[in-house]
Each structure stands twice: as C-alpha cells, then as structure tokens.
Write an enzyme that holds these catalytic residues in place. Structure first.
Site, PDB file in Angstrom:
ATOM      1  N   SER A 131       1.106  -1.282  -0.103  1.00  0.00           N
ATOM      2  CA  SER A 131       0.236   0.379  -0.253  1.00  0.00           C
ATOM      3  C   SER A 131       1.184   1.320   0.157  1.00  0.00           C
ATOM      4  CB  SER A 131      -1.108   0.247   1.450  1.00  0.00           C
ATOM      5  OG  SER A 131      -1.364   1.538   1.498  1.00  0.00           O
ATOM      6  N   TYR A 155      -1.520   0.834  11.348  1.00  0.00           N
ATOM      7  CA  TYR A 155      -1.979   0.205   9.715  1.00  0.00           C
ATOM      8  C   TYR A 155      -1.083  -0.065   9.100  1.00  0.00           C
ATOM      9  CZ  TYR A 155      -3.723  -0.498   5.172  1.00  0.00           C
ATOM     10  OH  TYR A 155      -4.113  -1.117   4.016  1.00  0.00           O
TER      11      TYR A 155
END
Length: 331
Positions: A131, A155
């Site tokens: 990501s 995250y």
C-alpha cells in the site's frame, strides 16, 4: 497456431477474494479463462463476489490466511501457479483500535503465505498487495519506490512490515515475488461505509449530509478498483516473462492530488446534491499529504490507468444506485 493467452486454464489463488479489489480481480481473471481458487475466511453475502454469483464458478477453500498448513494444502492440491495476495485488514480506524488483529492478518498472514509458497515448487508468480501507507509520512512528494518504508501507526506499520517481509523472501530465498503499492482504492462493492467514497454516496442517496471524519484537508491518491485489478494481472504476466522483476515493488496511481473535501464535493456534484458535508475533525494518526509517482510502472511495465477519477466515480455511483435498488436496503 499462436500460444494460448497467459491466464487460460492457469491455476490461480486469490486471497482476500471477497474484498473490494478481490471481487473485481476475480471477475477479470475468470473472463480471461483462469482456473481461479479463492481462499475465504468470512462469508459476506453482500460482497460483490457473492452477490454477483461469480463465487459459484470458483473453487472456494475456507480458512484463515495465517494457517500455513492450510495454505500449503491449497497450493499443492490445486497445483497453483500464480498467487495474488490481497487478504488484509484495511481500515485505518480499526487498526488504531485493534492493532493486534491487524498485525496478525497483515503481517503474519503475509509470512504464512510466503512460506507456504516457498514450500510449493509449482508456484511461479506471487503478487503481494502492499500500500502507499507502507511508506509512512514523508515531506518529499510524490513517493517513488525508493522512498523508505517507515510506517509509524498500526495500519501503516503492518503494511511496511509485510512489504519488507516480501522483499526478504525474494532476496533470501529467490521467491518469485513482486509487490504493488497503490493509492486509496475506491469502486463499487466497497461495503466499509466509514470509507469516504461509499459513505458519501450512501449518505447522499439517503438525503443525509456526508460525513468527513477529518478536517477535510487531507490529501490522498484515489485509485479506481478496476485499474487495480488490471495492474495486478499485468504485473503477474510481466514477472512470468521477466524473472528479473523478482523482488521489485511498483507504485500504481493516477498521480492526482485531491483533498477529502474536494472528493466529497465532486461526488456530490456528480449526484446533483447540494447537501453540505458534516466536517467532524475527529481523525487521528493519519498521514496528512500523500501521493505516488507511477513512473516506474509506466516505464518498465507499459502500464497506464484506464479510468480517470471522474469516470471511476461515475461508475462507482452507478454501482451503488443499483446495489441499493436490488437489495432493497434503505438508501
């Protein structure tokens, strides 16, 4: 006679198949003739994969991505040649509240899969979904593939770790791994209503003010889900043709910069809504300004996005209108 297309009858494992990207990826793989196997943990009846009945054409082993023995069985029994790993806990707020479950899914899930692949000699390509959040927060923009991976919040850290583990398997064991780093995905089928695109569309359809958790000034790189599906498939094909790509990461992005408020206003405009957003300024532990350079993917893979932001949003809005009409759910 020309050789068959790359995907025809290719045994392909997709993890995270019931998620946003997985549903669209599987549709494209099936259309290309792939022999698709999808690992499913939770049954989600409203997911696009189930709702469209695409799942009925697949092989569907059930289990957890952290179960290495299960993964080895699936890879072996289905003679998997290509793996596309999408399974992850993807919500920043959930990661902040429940970091351990996020670390287990995103980090332990990745090493379990890579170790199972290392023990499965038929696997020839492994595409790992990282990501843009793996980069953490940097002042120098746009982010390139050389930008250090320095996530600081749960995250972001989970994606930095999984990304580095994938690189370690390529470097140390020669695993045929490539990594994608994409912007914020959006598109039809995202049922995480606290995300800005589906949440805004649902609010407008209900005649409610769309909610912005931040102050609206955070800048992001929004990436349409069908472009993501195309990118994953292209990267697997390119890796099969050129093993020198092993261990590399590629950014995929429309290379746009847009604030959350601008995105909400654009969605409202496309939906002919004059509702003012409810700006709550509650977000914490999030990166303020982030966008990617996709120059390497354009240069080395010949990739380019197929959908502009306006095109992607229009298709996404149409999907949700049909979704609420077909399910009878209150819009």
């Amino acid at each position: 006679m020309s050789p068959p297309p790359f995907w025809l009858d290719r045994p392909t494992l997709v993890t995270g198949a019931t998620g946003l990207v997985g549903s669209w990826l599987i549709r494209r793989l099936a259309a290309a003739g792939a022999d698709v196997v999808c690992l499913v943990r939770d049954w989600v009846p409203q997911s696009e994969l189930v709702r469209s009945k695409d799942i009925e054409r697949l092989k569907v082993p059930r289990g957890d991505i952290r179960d290495q023995a299960l993964l080895e069985r699936v890879l072996g029994e289905y003679e998997i040649q290509t793996v596309i790993h999408l399974a992850a806990q993807t919500i920043v707020g959930i990661a902040n509240r429940n970091p351990v479950s996020t670390f287990e899914a995103n980090i332990a899930g990745t090493w379990s899969l890579l170790e199972a692949c290392r023990r499965s000699p038929r696997v020839g390509q492994i595409v790992i979904a990282s990501s843009d959040k793996a980069y953490g927060d940097h002042s120098q923009l746009p982010y390139t593939e050389e930008t250090p991976l320095v996530g600081r919040h749960p995250y972001d850290v989970s994606k930095s770790c999984a990304d580095l583990i994938a690189q370690a398997y390529a470097t140390t064991y020669g695993s045929p791994v490539v990594i994608t780093r994409c912007g914020n995905f959006y598109g039809g089928g995202d049922l995480n209503w606290n995300r800005i695109v589906p949440g805004t569309i649902r609010s407008v359809l209900r005649g409610q003010r769309p909610v912005i958790r931040s102050d609206g000034t955070f800048i992001r790189d929004y990436f349409y889900v069908e472009d993501g599906a195309i990118a994953y498939m292209l990267l697997a094909e390119k890796l099969a043709a050129d093993p020198a790509l092993k261990g590399r990461a590629f950014n995929f992005s429309n290379e746009i910069q847009i604030t959350v408020r601008q995105l909400v206003d654009q969605i409202s405009g496309l939906m002919k809504s004059t509702l003012e957003p409810d700006v709550r300024n509650e977000a914490s532990h999030e990166i303020v300004h982030q966008y990617l350079s996709a120059a390497a993917a354009q240069r080395d893979l010949g990739w380019k996005p197929q959908f502009s932001l306006e095109d992607g949003l229009a298709r996404t809005i149409a999907w949700y209108r049909e979704f609420f009409e077909s399910t009878g759910a209150p819009a």
